[in-house]
Enzyme design. Structure first.
Site, PDB file in Angstrom:
ATOM      1  CG  ASP A  66      -0.320  -0.012   2.536  1.00 41.12           C
ATOM      2  OD1 ASP A  66      -0.169   1.072   3.131  1.00 41.12           O
ATOM      3  OD2 ASP A  66       0.033  -1.110   3.004  1.00 41.12           O
ATOM      4  CG  ASP A 151      -6.640   3.781   7.043  1.00 46.69           C
ATOM      5  OD1 ASP A 151      -6.746   3.481   8.240  1.00 46.69           O
ATOM      6  OD2 ASP A 151      -5.548   4.038   6.510  1.00 46.69           O
ATOM      7  CD  GLU A 153      -4.549   3.957  10.616  1.00 49.51           C
ATOM      8  OE1 GLU A 153      -3.561   4.221  11.326  1.00 49.51           O
ATOM      9  OE2 GLU A 153      -4.533   4.011   9.367  1.00 49.51           O
TER      10      GLU A 153
END
Length: 284
Positions: A66, A151, A153
């Protein structure tokens, strides 16, 4: 606390979907046969700081990377020649940031023959519908792309000091997943780390493939009852064509599992259940 099941909105008829990706799928099968000829699948790649706790990742046959602007200008043909089987590319962040290298990476990775997908980094101080709109405005819904990634987080180190409850975070996640699936026609992958999973996702029933970050131990040692589809096992990887260190990732299963995922957009372990809901492309 399970997230509600989400409706499936597909942008392409199944026949167009399959016919558009079959040529690349055939190429993937050939690459897989060549890769399987040796025990060291990726001898050209390395790790500047390998950890013994993740050595099992190297026994898995399908590896990828990535990337974002932090990797600078990438020689995607060299990346492909090193055996990279997939790439996830940073696209958007919050509701107003587009990675400056996204469009170049998106087109050049495709030209090099690497299956690629886009990922969106959630900013917890921005409404979910604005983030979905931003992602849809900047990421093309292409039939040969891998499912998108959300994503998840915490925004540590940023100016965002949100006051959301766990239930409010999960509702925002639900809206983001639904919007990304509606735009791309594919069930999004969830990327997360140990802290966010412990604080929010642990115990939540999810249809989505999981991409788990665990750089010092195998995922089952860090994530309770959460099988991985992708495993990010190092952030200090080295790959020809990339001048900086880069995240390296492993797919959970076999070559045939990977080809099925590429064709259908669904983890083979949940394919039949999700296909019955119209959320996966057909196998034939």
């Amino acid at each position: 606390m399970p997230l509600p099941r989400l409706p499936r909105i597909r942008n392409l008829a199944p026949s167009r979907w399959v016919s558009s990706i079959l040529p690349m799928a055939a190429g993937l099968a050939l690459i897989g046969l060549l890769s399987a000829c040796g025990h060291n699948y990726y001898p050209a790649k390395g790790d500047n700081d390998p950890h013994p706790g993740v050595r099992r990742a190297h026994s898995l046959p399908i590896h990828g990377i990535d990337v974002s602007r932090h990797q600078g200008n990438i020689d995607w043909r060299a990346v492909a020649q090193a055996g990279t089987r997939f790439a996830y590319i940073k696209a958007t962040d919050g509701g107003d940031y587009l990675d400056p290298n996204f469009r170049t990476n998106w087109e050049q990775s495709r030209a090099a023959g690497i299956p690629r997908g886009a990922y969106h980094f959630v900013y917890w101080c921005r409404p979910a519908h604005e983030q979905v709109a931003w992602f849809a405005a900047n990421v093309p819904a292409e039939p040969d792309a891998l499912p998108p990634v959300l994503d998840l987080e915490w925004n540590n180190g940023s100016s965002c000091k949100h006051s959301l409850t766990r239930e409010e975070v999960l509702e925002k996640v639900r809206v983001l997943l639904a919007g990304m699936e509606a735009h791309t026609g594919k069930v999004p992958v969830i990327y997360t780390d140990i802290n966010f999973h412990r604080d929010v996702l642990e115990g939540v029933a999810l249809d989505n493939p999981m991409w788990l970050r665990s750089t010092a131990a195998e995922p089952h040692e860090r994530f309770s009852n959460r099988p991985f589809t992708f495993w990010q096992y190092t952030q200090t990887g080295t790959v020809p064509g990339i001048r900086t260190e880069v995240d390296r990732n492993a797919w959970f299963g076999s070559e045939s599992d990977w080809i099925q995922f590429f064709i259908t957009g669904c983890d083979p372990r949940t394919y039949y259940r999700l296909a019955s809901q119209g959320r996966c492309a057909p196998l034939k």
